[in-house]
Design a protein around this motif. Structure first.
Motif, PDB file in Angstrom:
ATOM      1  N   PHE A  21       0.839  -1.079  -0.038  1.00  0.00           N
ATOM      2  CA  PHE A  21       0.078   0.047  -0.101  1.00  0.00           C
ATOM      3  C   PHE A  21       0.743   1.197   0.120  1.00  0.00           C
ATOM      4  O   PHE A  21       0.760   2.032  -0.870  1.00  0.00           O
ATOM      5  CB  PHE A  21      -0.882  -0.088   1.110  1.00  0.00           C
ATOM      6  CG  PHE A  21      -1.866   1.010   1.307  1.00  0.00           C
ATOM      7  CD1 PHE A  21      -3.373   0.826   0.660  1.00  0.00           C
ATOM      8  CD2 PHE A  21      -1.497   2.284   1.934  1.00  0.00           C
ATOM      9  CE1 PHE A  21      -4.224   1.902   0.687  1.00  0.00           C
ATOM     10  CE2 PHE A  21      -2.660   3.492   1.706  1.00  0.00           C
ATOM     11  CZ  PHE A  21      -3.991   3.084   1.202  1.00  0.00           C
ATOM     12  N   ALA A  22       1.698   1.334   1.004  1.00  0.00           N
ATOM     13  CA  ALA A  22       2.479   2.459   1.084  1.00  0.00           C
ATOM     14  C   ALA A  22       3.515   2.876  -0.221  1.00  0.00           C
ATOM     15  O   ALA A  22       3.702   3.923  -0.694  1.00  0.00           O
ATOM     16  CB  ALA A  22       3.466   2.414   2.107  1.00  0.00           C
TER      17      ALA A  22
ATOM     18  N   THR B 173      -1.228  11.761  -5.121  1.00  0.00           N
ATOM     19  CA  THR B 173      -1.174  10.929  -3.827  1.00  0.00           C
ATOM     20  C   THR B 173      -2.551  10.201  -3.569  1.00  0.00           C
ATOM     21  O   THR B 173      -2.715   9.098  -3.343  1.00  0.00           O
ATOM     22  CB  THR B 173      -0.909  11.823  -2.534  1.00  0.00           C
ATOM     23  OG1 THR B 173       0.490  12.293  -2.993  1.00  0.00           O
ATOM     24  CG2 THR B 173      -0.756  11.331  -1.330  1.00  0.00           C
ATOM     25  N   ALA B 174      -3.885  11.228  -3.700  1.00  0.00           N
ATOM     26  CA  ALA B 174      -5.044  10.632  -3.741  1.00  0.00           C
ATOM     27  C   ALA B 174      -5.420   9.784  -4.416  1.00  0.00           C
ATOM     28  O   ALA B 174      -5.930   8.602  -4.125  1.00  0.00           O
ATOM     29  CB  ALA B 174      -6.066  11.721  -3.777  1.00  0.00           C
TER      30      ALA B 174
ATOM     31  N   TRP C 210      -5.554   0.865  -2.373  1.00  0.00           N
ATOM     32  CA  TRP C 210      -6.810   0.362  -1.530  1.00  0.00           C
ATOM     33  C   TRP C 210      -7.529  -0.713  -2.346  1.00  0.00           C
ATOM     34  O   TRP C 210      -7.824  -1.835  -1.950  1.00  0.00           O
ATOM     35  CB  TRP C 210      -7.507   1.517  -1.218  1.00  0.00           C
ATOM     36  CG  TRP C 210      -8.981   1.047  -0.391  1.00  0.00           C
ATOM     37  CD1 TRP C 210      -8.890   0.140   0.539  1.00  0.00           C
ATOM     38  CD2 TRP C 210     -10.069   1.574  -0.387  1.00  0.00           C
ATOM     39  NE1 TRP C 210     -10.075   0.088   1.257  1.00  0.00           N
ATOM     40  CE2 TRP C 210     -10.813   0.804   0.645  1.00  0.00           C
ATOM     41  CE3 TRP C 210     -10.833   2.534  -0.997  1.00  0.00           C
ATOM     42  CZ2 TRP C 210     -12.090   1.225   0.919  1.00  0.00           C
ATOM     43  CZ3 TRP C 210     -12.204   3.003  -0.760  1.00  0.00           C
ATOM     44  CH2 TRP C 210     -12.746   2.370   0.240  1.00  0.00           C
TER      45      TRP C 210
ATOM     46  N   VAL D 190       1.578   4.470  -2.876  1.00  0.00           N
ATOM     47  CA  VAL D 190       1.182   5.671  -2.538  1.00  0.00           C
ATOM     48  C   VAL D 190       2.486   6.439  -2.849  1.00  0.00           C
ATOM     49  O   VAL D 190       2.298   7.682  -3.590  1.00  0.00           O
ATOM     50  CB  VAL D 190       0.561   5.890  -1.410  1.00  0.00           C
ATOM     51  CG1 VAL D 190       0.248   7.425  -0.719  1.00  0.00           C
ATOM     52  CG2 VAL D 190      -0.683   5.275  -1.004  1.00  0.00           C
TER      53      VAL D 190
ATOM     54  N   VAL E 207      -3.827   6.343  -3.489  1.00  0.00           N
ATOM     55  CA  VAL E 207      -4.233   5.844  -2.357  1.00  0.00           C
ATOM     56  C   VAL E 207      -5.262   4.894  -2.644  1.00  0.00           C
ATOM     57  O   VAL E 207      -5.619   3.691  -2.290  1.00  0.00           O
ATOM     58  CB  VAL E 207      -4.800   6.836  -1.375  1.00  0.00           C
ATOM     59  CG1 VAL E 207      -5.707   6.072  -0.395  1.00  0.00           C
ATOM     60  CG2 VAL E 207      -3.577   7.420  -0.649  1.00  0.00           C
TER      61      VAL E 207
END
Length: 136
Positions: free
Chosen positions: A81-82, A126-127, A134, A85, A130
């Motif tokens: 995940f990280a 960035t959004a 996700w 992003v 995410v």
């Protein structure tokens, strides 16, 4: 890989997330600063073709989101995940920000506009990162 073999729900949701970031960023957060930097008044903005502007902006958001999804599905497989992003943020920092910076230097736009727009693109990607992280 088929270039259209991406999670299309994630593509649309991420584009919407980026679009929402833009509404907040260029609205209550930096709207007045941006208007001053580009030399527009609220009246001039209202005179624009909002359907064309927002429709075109969302279409560009879809292209950016699909490209990010394709990148994750083809070249950046199995990232956590990280890392997804941070990859999205890095795309903005490494490609988008320098591109607009170069354009703004040659068109002699002011640095306030650069920082407003650069901040937006960092948040936009960035959004989207995410959302794509996700959705896996």
């Amino acid at each position: 890989m088929n270039i259209f073999d991406v999670n299309w729900i994630a593509v649309v949701v991420a584009a919407l997330a980026g679009f929402l970031v833009g509404g907040i960023w260029y609205g209550p957060v930096m709207g007045k600063t941006w208007m001053g930097a580009v030399g527009l008044t609220e009246e001039q903005i209202k005179e624009g073709s909002m359907g064309k502007i927002y429709g075109g902006a969302f279409a560009f958001s879809l292209v950016a989101s699909w490209t990010l999804a394709h990148t994750f599905a083809t070249y950046a497989i199995d990232l956590d995940f990280a890392t997804k992003v941070l990859t999205a943020f890095g795309i903005a920092l490494g490609f988008i920000v320098p591109a607009i910076g170069t354009n703004y230097l040659f068109s002699q736009k002011n640095k306030t506009l650069f920082f407003v727009d650069a901040g937006y693109w960092l948040l936009f990607y960035t959004a989207m990162g995410v959302v794509h992280a996700w959705f896996g």
